[in-house]
Design an enzyme around this catalytic site. Structure first.
Site: not given
Length: 318
Positions: A148, A227-228, A257, A276
């Site tokens: 990515i 990313g996270r 989330e 997301h």
């Protein structure tokens, strides 16, 4: 028996599988909707993976293989899957195109003032006084030099940006102009107009963007996280945004989330919040089905497991 725990697999995906393999996938809206008599006969499970637990995996007594519709592995019940001798493959490799376009789109949003123009249009205003920016010659620092990160770097280079990457070793990776270690990046992070995070969440990276780190960013920088959520101290990020210590942020991932109503990030200054969705183009499941079709063909031909695409090492958690 082949069962999916998501009803996002719609007619065009079924036609894709039918054309290649000669059958359709039985789909359910979620894992708990699968009747016990069906679960007991499932050999192949197609799932996003975040619905699997130690308890519900036990329902699938004949389960041999899980094809995940996501790349993330953090929610898998690894020990239970090892006990049941279940093979897992994921969807790694399908994210770079949509996620890199998302990141470039976020940059262009801030350079070209599209939100300001929309407001002007709504108010029928004509104002040419404020000049817009350019990506040309801007410096971007991309945390993560995997597939990515590389695709983001390639697209950034198309805009003639100066593109630096960050990985644990600092080893060179094409097409980055320069690659830094995490420690080197922290020393130089103030030099960049855009800081992009595509890191996975690990013990080493959790909370890496804490208050001290975020305060080192340039006051004109835009922070982009695809990313996270667990990589970022969200309270600290709200503070540096609202205090105008950085220019803005584009956030697609969060610690919790869905992002809870009333969370201060919703109203943070100059911030774009997306649910997301950076990887979720209309072609997402089409690409997942391509991986499944390839893997199923090898599975039915009894090819060695390491011949399959994206086999997961359940002992190493990757």
């Amino acid at each position: 028996m082949i069962v999916s725990t998501t009803d996002e697999i719609i007619d065009r995906h079924q036609e894709q599988v039918q054309s290649a393999l000669g059958f359709e996938i039985t789909t359910y809206p979620h894992i708990d909707a699968i009747p016990e008599e069906v679960a007991s006969r499932v050999e192949i499970l197609i799932t996003y993976g975040n619905d699997l637990t130690d308890e519900n995996v036990l329902r699938f007594r004949k389960l041999k293989w899980i094809q995940m519709l996501s790349a993330g592995l953090e929610d898998l019940p690894f020990e239970q899957l090892v006990k049941q001798d279940v093979m897992v493959t994921n969807a790694k490799g399908i994210h770079p195109i949509p996620m890199s376009e998302y990141v470039i789109g976020g940059m262009l949003h801030f350079e070209k003032h599209f939100d300001r123009y929309m407001n002007m249009q709504n108010n029928q205003e004509w104002d040419r006084e404020i000049l817009v920016g350019e990506l040309n010659d801007r410096k971007v620092l991309i945390y993560g030099t995997g597939a990515i990160g590389v695709k983001i770097a390639e697209k950034a280079k198309c805009f003639d940006m100066v593109v630096h990457g960050v990985n644990t070793s600092g080893r060179p990776v094409e097409p980055f102009d320069h690659v830094l270690t995490l420690e080197e990046a922290e020393e130089h992070v103030n030099e960049y107009s855009y800081v992009v995070c595509v890191l996975p969440l690990t013990d080493h990276t959790a909370g890496i963007f804490n208050q001290e780190y975020l305060e080192k960013l340039n006051e004109n920088a835009v922070f982009i996280n695809v990313g996270r959520g667990g990589l970022v101290d969200e309270d600290a990020l709200v503070e540096v945004l609202n205090n105008e210590q950085i220019y803005g942020a584009v956030l697609d991932v969060f610690q919790t989330e869905p992002l809870p109503k009333g969370h201060p990030l919703w109203e943070a200054k100059n911030t774009i919040i997306t649910p997301h969705m950076s990887a979720k183009s209309y072609r997402y499941l089409e690409r997942c089905m391509n991986i499944f079709i390839d893997n199923y063909t090898k599975y039915k031909e009894n090819m060695p497991a390491d011949e399959m695409v994206n086999i997961v090492d359940l002992h190493r958690h990757y």
